[in-house]
Write an enzyme that holds these catalytic residues in place. Structure first.
Site, PDB file in Angstrom:
ATOM      1  N   ARG A 160       0.570  15.485  13.818  1.00 25.17           N
ATOM      2  CA  ARG A 160       1.918  15.989  14.062  1.00 25.17           C
ATOM      3  C   ARG A 160       1.869  17.515  14.106  1.00 25.17           C
ATOM      4  O   ARG A 160       1.116  18.072  14.878  1.00 25.17           O
ATOM      5  CB  ARG A 160       2.886  15.436  13.006  1.00 25.17           C
ATOM      6  CG  ARG A 160       3.174  13.934  13.232  1.00 25.17           C
ATOM      7  CD  ARG A 160       4.140  13.370  12.196  1.00 25.17           C
ATOM      8  NE  ARG A 160       3.597  13.396  10.838  1.00 25.17           N
ATOM      9  CZ  ARG A 160       2.967  12.366  10.256  1.00 25.17           C
ATOM     10  NH1 ARG A 160       2.870  11.213  10.881  1.00 25.17           N
ATOM     11  NH2 ARG A 160       2.492  12.469   9.031  1.00 25.17           N
ATOM     12  N   ASP A 183       0.843  -1.181   0.000  1.00 22.35           N
ATOM     13  CA  ASP A 183       0.000   0.000   0.000  1.00 22.35           C
ATOM     14  C   ASP A 183       0.886   1.242   0.000  1.00 22.35           C
ATOM     15  O   ASP A 183       1.835   1.336   0.778  1.00 22.35           O
ATOM     16  CB  ASP A 183      -0.912   0.002   1.240  1.00 22.35           C
ATOM     17  CG  ASP A 183      -2.119   0.919   1.047  1.00 22.35           C
ATOM     18  OD1 ASP A 183      -2.489   1.173  -0.112  1.00 22.35           O
ATOM     19  OD2 ASP A 183      -2.686   1.361   2.051  1.00 22.35           O
ATOM     20  N   TYR A 204       1.077   5.702  -0.200  1.00 21.82           N
ATOM     21  CA  TYR A 204       0.614   6.807   0.657  1.00 21.82           C
ATOM     22  C   TYR A 204       0.838   8.054  -0.179  1.00 21.82           C
ATOM     23  O   TYR A 204       1.565   8.948   0.212  1.00 21.82           O
ATOM     24  CB  TYR A 204       1.499   6.767   1.920  1.00 21.82           C
ATOM     25  CG  TYR A 204       1.214   7.707   3.055  1.00 21.82           C
ATOM     26  CD1 TYR A 204      -0.012   7.696   3.720  1.00 21.82           C
ATOM     27  CD2 TYR A 204       2.201   8.580   3.511  1.00 21.82           C
ATOM     28  CE1 TYR A 204      -0.236   8.541   4.800  1.00 21.82           C
ATOM     29  CE2 TYR A 204       1.985   9.417   4.597  1.00 21.82           C
ATOM     30  CZ  TYR A 204       0.756   9.399   5.235  1.00 21.82           C
ATOM     31  OH  TYR A 204       0.540  10.232   6.323  1.00 21.82           O
ATOM     32  N   THR A 221      -4.898   6.399   0.558  1.00 21.59           N
ATOM     33  CA  THR A 221      -6.147   7.161   0.598  1.00 21.59           C
ATOM     34  C   THR A 221      -6.095   8.328  -0.390  1.00 21.59           C
ATOM     35  O   THR A 221      -5.129   9.082  -0.408  1.00 21.59           O
ATOM     36  CB  THR A 221      -6.361   7.713   2.017  1.00 21.59           C
ATOM     37  OG1 THR A 221      -6.264   6.624   2.916  1.00 21.59           O
ATOM     38  CG2 THR A 221      -7.711   8.374   2.147  1.00 21.59           C
ATOM     39  N   HIS A 267      -4.002  13.901   1.482  1.00 19.74           N
ATOM     40  CA  HIS A 267      -4.202  12.974   2.600  1.00 19.74           C
ATOM     41  C   HIS A 267      -3.034  13.035   3.584  1.00 19.74           C
ATOM     42  O   HIS A 267      -3.226  13.153   4.800  1.00 19.74           O
ATOM     43  CB  HIS A 267      -4.371  11.545   2.073  1.00 19.74           C
ATOM     44  CG  HIS A 267      -4.379  10.500   3.143  1.00 19.74           C
ATOM     45  ND1 HIS A 267      -5.382  10.403   4.093  1.00 19.74           N
ATOM     46  CD2 HIS A 267      -3.499   9.503   3.442  1.00 19.74           C
ATOM     47  CE1 HIS A 267      -5.125   9.383   4.913  1.00 19.74           C
ATOM     48  NE2 HIS A 267      -3.991   8.831   4.536  1.00 19.74           N
ATOM     49  N   GLU A 292     -10.892   3.607   3.878  1.00 19.78           N
ATOM     50  CA  GLU A 292      -9.964   4.456   3.132  1.00 19.78           C
ATOM     51  C   GLU A 292     -10.298   4.290   1.656  1.00 19.78           C
ATOM     52  O   GLU A 292     -10.284   3.172   1.130  1.00 19.78           O
ATOM     53  CB  GLU A 292      -8.504   4.098   3.420  1.00 19.78           C
ATOM     54  CG  GLU A 292      -8.075   4.510   4.827  1.00 19.78           C
ATOM     55  CD  GLU A 292      -6.574   4.478   5.079  1.00 19.78           C
ATOM     56  OE1 GLU A 292      -6.112   5.215   5.966  1.00 19.78           O
ATOM     57  OE2 GLU A 292      -5.856   3.721   4.402  1.00 19.78           O
ATOM     58  N   GLU A 296      -9.491   4.122  -1.864  1.00 14.72           N
ATOM     59  CA  GLU A 296      -8.277   3.902  -2.649  1.00 14.72           C
ATOM     60  C   GLU A 296      -8.620   3.223  -3.966  1.00 14.72           C
ATOM     61  O   GLU A 296      -9.711   2.689  -4.143  1.00 14.72           O
ATOM     62  CB  GLU A 296      -7.287   2.988  -1.887  1.00 14.72           C
ATOM     63  CG  GLU A 296      -6.857   3.514  -0.526  1.00 14.72           C
ATOM     64  CD  GLU A 296      -5.618   2.808   0.026  1.00 14.72           C
ATOM     65  OE1 GLU A 296      -4.868   2.190  -0.753  1.00 14.72           O
ATOM     66  OE2 GLU A 296      -5.415   2.875   1.261  1.00 14.72           O
ATOM     67  N   ASP A 346      -9.439   0.185   2.037  1.00 16.64           N
ATOM     68  CA  ASP A 346      -8.427  -0.262   2.994  1.00 16.64           C
ATOM     69  C   ASP A 346      -8.962  -0.007   4.406  1.00 16.64           C
ATOM     70  O   ASP A 346      -8.555   0.947   5.085  1.00 16.64           O
ATOM     71  CB  ASP A 346      -7.129   0.511   2.743  1.00 16.64           C
ATOM     72  CG  ASP A 346      -5.990   0.052   3.633  1.00 16.64           C
ATOM     73  OD1 ASP A 346      -6.075  -1.060   4.171  1.00 16.64           O
ATOM     74  OD2 ASP A 346      -5.021   0.820   3.788  1.00 16.64           O
TER      75      ASP A 346
END
Lengths: 427, 427
Positions: B151, B135, B137, B358, B142, B208, B210, B242
């Site tokens: 964060r 998978d 990213y 995603t 996203h 998610e 995807e 996902d």
């Protein structure tokens, strides 16, 4: 089903040296190809490879409920699917066939000629088609060492570590058997002090001393495996070198974990040693404090006393042992790993592989990676030929060995050996 | 090999409604089981499932070099292994057979009876045996949203994100086709403000949005795939949910990435839409700044304009569309993902699957997960039946749909639909 194969007094009519990993009490399973290009499932006694496909064709497994071509296949997956009862029946039968006082095969030269090969005359292949491969991170010493080096020396273990047998998914397609060489990977790294990454061969290729276990079909999607039953679904174990490119890992792994730093290659020893064969070497796991959540609690002796060592052999000189560790140091047991892995309903298939994570012991000479042995490259290791290593050089061979031993017998894994070739040149 | 199948003017003698995802220009590939328990490879036109195994037996693929039982199998892996030239020959042939002016099958009622089924009378199975699943990213929106929430809002993207198509390994064994229900997972979570984890059903199960692509055998271990050739090794695409348990993920994912939060189940749409069928919908990818390293640089139109939407359907009321996104927003292209995945020599096999990550768009209504749509549960979504959702409730069905559209035609994926069942009770 009594496990008669473990009788330490039994001897075979195949000669076995005292130092061999493969006495008649072992009977591991693997897949090999002969000089005549025949691929078969087999076992090993001493330095002899036994063609179980030929044995089956000659009727030696009569009375055991097996499909006709069970051992004439290029993977053990179907045999492993048959479950623990069948594994025991077959292992017990093999022990009978090769017991010193059984003349049936021993005195049939024609049969012996098509069944028994010198190990030098066969090539070992991957024993299973690995569907999914998971790697755990279950050595407290290893996780602590890594935490000290890269995070906070005072709080080296992350908050989840004592509660979770931490694991992550790896790549099945690049798992290779012992003897297959591995190329140094190319990849992105961020040189120290820089803000822009560069591309090129990894400068810090490392081994990771691990074992791995191979599972049978264990559950349907949605069904957890209780910790107390988990071991019934473990067929056996192999030695495992989880090759790692530390500089690639450092740049890529936050936030989703290691990827290209690991999936260029992983090496396993070719003979799967069954859990039955390891039975005599059970020991207590390290105490778990705090107590884990109830789905992970277990009683009894769930660790195994398996001596492990790693050697580096430069191309033109002798090998040097650089680490001596033991599987018994693992904080989380294989049963706990499997119970955790399935508590959310994750399906486990025949031939899936689960790595232990790097197995480091309590002393610096028992650490399971160059990263730890040289403490991030700060203290290079001196080899017997006078050269030094921070990580693995081109054309070095890394050899992992493992064995159990008590007064009565020695049960071993043989070797997981692979040479690191130079990186491919990419424009 | 001309790609004649894409002629937008062509019509089929099988009736196809204007809103259908499956005109004769699509010709996707899948695997289904009939009411008579026959499993076959097939394609779909309108609401008809076409049995390609029967077509092959009746000689309709004569002149194309295929093994005798190519389409009488329960996975597409062997067909995918045959490579792009064969995919095109077969797709072109199917288009010929079903073209409105071709009487050969059209006027043969006996043949039609064994070849053509109503979609209502077949059950779709997994189209491939997935060896390894990765998978990515790769949506900047996203990754930015997640970075802002968890964060630093000022530095939401991690330093490596603009240089690396970040990816990680997932679990193949729990990928299920659309229509198969999924159980809410049990697992460990750390309640807010606590220091000790608890065990129980996840309280924040999310989808998610995807897509995923399916590969053919692409390389040997050690051989990278150049970015300019990567698309030749992509057979086609599916929609992909996902499923993610956010509370389990939060507690487990540092430092090695998501594990049990993801591997309880993942759902895919059952028809693989070929890259050839998507050709007319190529568009430019978002500009990449900074320029990626040279092994990731590509020219031309490498994104695809695929409209995507997600609905939630509570058990006893109508569905509500909760997100409208588009595959063209992806920052990293599929070719870049595949080139990156193999630059270290990682082997890619037929039937491997790679998820996009995603797919979130630039506006809040185009975000691809409940986590983002509700901004971490802070702003619940109101459904048409008046109820609210922070995450997915027991017995909700999540439906992903996707299609390309221009003046001439619509090429779609159908649905990826799955219901979330309550968690198993574990003592």
């Amino acid at each position: 089903m009594p496990n008669i194969a473990n009788d330490p007094k039994r001897k075979s009519w195949i000669e076995v040296s005292k130092e061999s990993d493969f006495p008649i009490q072992n009977i591991p399973f693997g897949v090999f190809i002969t000089k005549e290009d025949v691929i078969t499932i087999g076992t090993r006694i001493g330095d002899s490879a036994i063609d179980m496909g030929a044995l089956q064709q000659l009727g030696y497994f009569e009375g055991i409920d097996l499909t006709d071509d069970m051992f004439m296949q290029d993977t053990l997956n179907d045999f492993i699917s048959d479950g623990k009862k069948t594994w025991r029946l077959v292992r017990n039968r093999l022990v009978e066939i090769f017991s010193i006082d059984n003349p049936k095969l021993r005195d049939n030269k024609k049969h012996c000629d098509v069944v028994i090969f010198d190990m030098k005359d066969v090539e070992m292949l991957l024993p299973v088609q690995i569907g999914d491969y998971t790697d755990f991170y279950s050595s407290k010493e290893h996780a602590t060492n890594v935490g000290k080096m890269f995070r906070d020396p005072e709080n080296a273990l992350l908050p989840n570590w004592l509660h979770i047998p931490v694991g992550y998914h790896g790549r099945s397609s690049t798992i290779v058997p012992s003897g297959v060489s591995v190329k140094r990977p190319n990849g992105q790294t961020l040189p120290p002090g820089e803000t822009q990454p560069v591309f090129g061969p990894s400068k810090s290729v490392d081994f990771e001393l691990e074992t791995a276990f191979i599972t049978t079909d264990a559950n349907l999607i949605g069904e957890p495996i209780p910790v107390g039953e988990a071991e019934d679904y473990i067929f056996g174990m192999v030695l495992f070198n989880d090759w790692s490119a530390r500089d690639i890992q450092k740049w890529e792994y936050v936030p989703l974990g290691p990827f290209l730093a690991k999936n260029f290659a992983s090496s396993i020893s070719p003979w799967i040693v069954t859990m039955d064969a390891l039975e005599a070497f059970r020991v207590k796991s390290p105490e778990q404090n705090p107590a884990p959540l109830s789905y992970l609690q277990q009683t009894g002796d769930n660790a195994f006393d398996i001596n492990l060592e790693v050697s580096i052999k430069p191309e033109s000189s002798e090998e040097t042992v650089v680490s001596k560790s033991n599987f018994k140091y693992m904080y989380w047991s294989m049963s706990q790993q499997l119970a955790h892995h399935t508590v959310n309903g994750c399906r486990i298939n025949s031939g899936d592989m689960m790595g232990s994570g790097t197995i480091s012991g309590p002393t610096p000479d028992s650490f399971g990676s160059m990263l730890e042995l040289t403490w991030g490259g700060k203290n290079p290791i001196k080899l017997n030929d006078g050269t030094e290593r921070k990580f693995i050089n081109d054309n070095d061979t890394v050899i992992i060995r493992g064995y159990c031993e008590n007064e009565d017998m020695r049960i071993g894994f043989g070797e997981c050996s692979s040479k690191l070739l130079p990186a491919l040149k990419i424009k």
